[in-house]
Every structure is written in C-alpha cells, then in structure tokens.
Design a protein around this motif. Structure first.
Motif, short mmCIF file in Angstrom:
data_model
loop_
_atom_site.label_atom_id
_atom_site.label_comp_id
_atom_site.label_asym_id
_atom_site.label_seq_id
_atom_site.Cartn_x
_atom_site.Cartn_y
_atom_site.Cartn_z
N GLY A 11 96.62 8.25 -26.43
CA GLY A 11 97.64 7.50 -26.61
C GLY A 11 98.79 8.45 -26.89
O GLY A 11 98.64 9.50 -27.25
N ASN A 12 100.38 7.79 -26.66
CA ASN A 12 101.28 8.46 -27.24
C ASN A 12 101.61 9.99 -26.90
O ASN A 12 101.78 10.38 -25.69
N ALA A 13 101.23 10.77 -27.84
CA ALA A 13 101.37 12.15 -27.72
C ALA A 13 100.52 12.88 -26.72
O ALA A 13 100.99 13.78 -26.15
N ALA A 14 99.57 12.23 -26.42
CA ALA A 14 98.65 12.74 -25.30
C ALA A 14 99.35 12.29 -24.13
O ALA A 14 98.81 13.24 -23.01
N CYS A 66 97.76 5.85 -22.25
CA CYS A 66 97.20 5.22 -23.22
C CYS A 66 96.49 3.98 -22.53
O CYS A 66 95.60 4.12 -21.81
N THR A 67 96.82 2.85 -23.13
CA THR A 67 96.13 1.66 -22.53
C THR A 67 96.65 1.33 -21.10
O THR A 67 96.15 0.18 -20.59
N GLN A 102 90.83 13.76 -29.53
CA GLN A 102 91.93 12.93 -29.95
C GLN A 102 92.15 12.77 -31.40
O GLN A 102 93.28 12.86 -31.74
N PHE A 103 91.11 12.66 -31.86
CA PHE A 103 91.30 12.42 -33.49
C PHE A 103 91.09 13.78 -34.29
O PHE A 103 89.95 14.27 -34.24
N HIS A 155 93.38 5.43 -25.57
CA HIS A 155 93.39 5.59 -26.96
C HIS A 155 91.93 5.14 -27.71
O HIS A 155 91.51 4.30 -27.33
N TRP A 156 91.69 6.23 -28.57
CA TRP A 156 90.31 5.90 -29.18
C TRP A 156 90.11 4.62 -29.85
O TRP A 156 89.13 4.05 -29.85
N MET A 157 91.33 3.74 -30.26
CA MET A 157 91.11 2.58 -30.88
C MET A 157 90.67 1.51 -29.96
O MET A 157 90.21 0.31 -30.44
N HIS A 158 90.86 1.71 -28.67
CA HIS A 158 90.57 0.76 -27.42
C HIS A 158 89.58 1.13 -26.63
O HIS A 158 89.27 0.42 -25.64
N ALA A 159 88.88 2.38 -26.82
CA ALA A 159 87.89 2.82 -25.99
C ALA A 159 86.60 1.82 -25.74
O ALA A 159 86.15 1.90 -24.79
N GLU A 160 86.44 1.46 -26.88
CA GLU A 160 85.08 0.41 -27.00
C GLU A 160 85.26 -0.89 -25.93
O GLU A 160 84.52 -1.19 -25.06
N THR A 161 86.59 -1.10 -26.17
CA THR A 161 87.00 -2.49 -25.57
C THR A 161 87.07 -2.01 -23.95
O THR A 161 86.76 -2.87 -23.10
N LEU A 162 87.62 -0.75 -23.69
CA LEU A 162 87.69 -0.50 -22.43
C LEU A 162 86.56 -0.55 -21.41
O LEU A 162 86.10 -1.11 -20.34
#
Length: 331
Positions: free
Chosen positions: A166-169, A113-114, A206-207, A133-140
């Motif tokens: 994230g998590n399960a991945a 994840c992060t 992911q999604f 995690h896809w929610m943080h990919a843009e920030t990364l």
C-alpha cells in the motif's frame, strides 16, 4: 532534444481508484530526467471509456484518454482501488480484462496496493509471485488461489509484472522501476526531489514495529548513520551493537523493529547500493569497487549482485553507465 526515447506510461483510473496512488506515477516518474534535464517518461491517465470516474477521496477525475492508450504504452500502472467487484468477488468487466490482457503482450504491468486484485481478476497473476497491502493479502489469496501471494514484502518484481503493497510502497516500487531502467543516480535524484527515502528493497517487511522509545532511548538511527559512513570497513553485528551501546540481542531486536530487516541484511543492502552507484558513476576497477563497498573481494560483490539483480559487476556497468541519457531497457 532528449538523446533517447521517452518511455510512455499509461495510468489506468478505475472507479474507486485511491486518489493518492493515482497521482504517484506522474509525480515520481516525470521527475526522472536525463543529464540534460529531459524527461525520461511520459505519464498519461486513462479511464476505460474516457469518461470521468469517482476516486476514493470523493471527487471525480476526467482524463483525456480511454483504454486505447494502453496499446501504445510501454508500462501500464493500475493504482489501488477502494472496494468494487475485483475485491469482493474477483471479477472485472470484460472490456477491462481484455484491455489489460492485450497490454500484457507488449508492456510491463505494475500495480500499487489493491490494484493487484485487478491484475489477478484479468488472469495476469496466475502462478506468479505478487503482493498487496497486508490487510488485503488474505482476501487476494482466497479469491485467487493460483496467485503466489507474499503478504510481507514491500513489492515484488517478477520481470514484466510488478506489484506493491500500500501507499508508500508504491513510491518504493516506482523508484525501483526508475533504478531498473536508468540506474541509481537517476533514481536517487528523483528521491531527493520528492523528499523520500531513495532505497528500500522490495523484500523489506511491510509492517514495521515503531514502538515509542523510552526516555533517553535514541534507537538505532545513529548507528545506521555511523555504519553508512563506514561501509568499506569489515563491520560485524558486534561492532554495530557496541556502537549503539546495546547487547547484540537487544540491538538486533530494536533494529528489526525500526527497519523491518536484520542488521546484516540491511548492511548488505547499503553496501550493494553503494557498489551500484560506484559502478555507474566511476571508472574504478571492480576490485576497488568491491573494497570500497565493503564486499572485500570481486567474487563476493559478484555473488551479491547476481543474487539481487541477476548480472555480474562488469555487465551491470556496461548496462547502466550513462543510462541517465538513454531509454529504459526492454521488458
């Protein structure tokens, strides 16, 4: 006594570590055993200074080791972190960066994840493919423009550096590590013991849309189960759609919504998993393995195996036959 060396794994607990991910390496990797029941990995947790750190769940953990543990580890795992400077301004303490850079000289590095932000802040992902995690990919990507961020996949294996979503991945990536080190049979036993899916390839999305089914709609699960029992047959997209009693267009859309993959890509992955299992666990000739796994010819099997893991069937068999009783391959 085990017949091969036990692989040392260091898990780095940082302030704000995501509690679920902090426990995954011990749960998954220490479930991996050889044919005599001996553990194949030794997993230990460290903090930078050996002191307690507060997790994302609001409780603190006090490992028995400090960052010096990384010096003897063959694999270093950085679980996800909740907030902190790595995610806000792309920085980490000098001591942490130095410890990770030193470890990179001899160990493979794994983030969940992060945790990718931590590896990136240490300068270890520059010009390399990675995910989070896809929610943080843009920030990364914004904080670390030199990183080749892929926001859609479950995990990325770039040899000595591996990153996951994230998590399960993180479970998928750890099973992938076991499969890479010791083959499918050992990884499948770990998956069964932990009641998780034994195989989701890194390139899976992911999604995954999981829309509520309409009344009487059973989706594509029954067709997937039907196909797995017939991998040696020349199944086509039309065959799969017909079994599901859908048009090809509707079936393809439903299948992708439920699995994140196209039907034919999923089918190829299932066939490759079966071929790898047969290569590891039987003495069947390569042409028979290719036939039973549905590839038809050894050339087709060779092409798929090389494209996925970079080796030919014969080399794969020599490398992984009996790997459940030996140590992991060098990184």
């Amino acid at each position: 006594m085990p017949t091969g060396p036990v692989h040392d794994v260091a898990v780095l607990a940082l302030p704000g570590s995501i509690a679920f991910e902090l426990g995954l390496p011990h749960r998954l990797l220490e479930s991996a055993v050889d044919a005599d029941g001996h553990r194949l990995y030794r997993v230990r947790v460290a903090t930078l200074d050996g002191g307690p750190v507060r997790t994302s769940a609001g409780y603190s953990v006090t490992p028995e080791h400090d960052a010096s543990l990384l010096a003897s580890a063959g694999t270093v795992v950085v679980p996800g972190v909740h907030g902190g400077p790595a995610m806000t301004d792309g920085t980490i303490p000098d001591g942490l960066a130095d410890a990770l850079r030193t470890a990179a000289g001899h160990a493979r590095l794994v983030s969940i994840c992060t945790g990718a932000f931590v590896l990136a802040a240490a300068g270890l992902l520059e010009r390399r493919p990675a995910t989070t995690h896809w929610m943080h990919a843009e920030t990364l990507q914004r904080l670390f423009p030199a990183v080749r961020v892929d926001p859609g996949v479950l995990f990325v294996d770039d040899g000595d550096v591996l990153t996951s979503a994230g998590n399960a991945a993180g479970i998928d990536l750890l099973l992938h590590l076991i499969r890479r080190d010791h083959g499918c049979e050992v990884a499948n036993r770990v998956a069964r013991r932990n009641v998780v899916a034994p195989w989701r390839e890194g390139g899976q999305a992911q999604f995954v849309e999981r829309p509520l089914p309409e009344v009487g709609d059973v989706g594509t699960a029954a067709t997937r189960a039907w196909a797995v029992e017939r991998l040696g047959e020349p199944l086509t997209l039309a065959d799969l759609a017909a079994h599901a009693r859908m048009s090809v267009r509707t079936f393809t859309r439903r299948f992708r919504d439920e699995t994140g993959l196209s039907p034919l890509r999923w089918l190829a992955g299932q066939r490759l998993a079966l071929a790898r299992q047969l290569l590891e666990s039987t003495d069947a000739p390569i042409d028979r393995v290719a036939d039973e796994a549905g590839f038809g010819t050894p050339a087709s099997l060779r092409q798929h195996l090389r494209a996925t893991i970079g080796v030919a069937p014969g080399s794969y068999r020599r490398s992984y036959r009996g790997r459940g009783v030996t140590g992991p391959s060098p990184v």
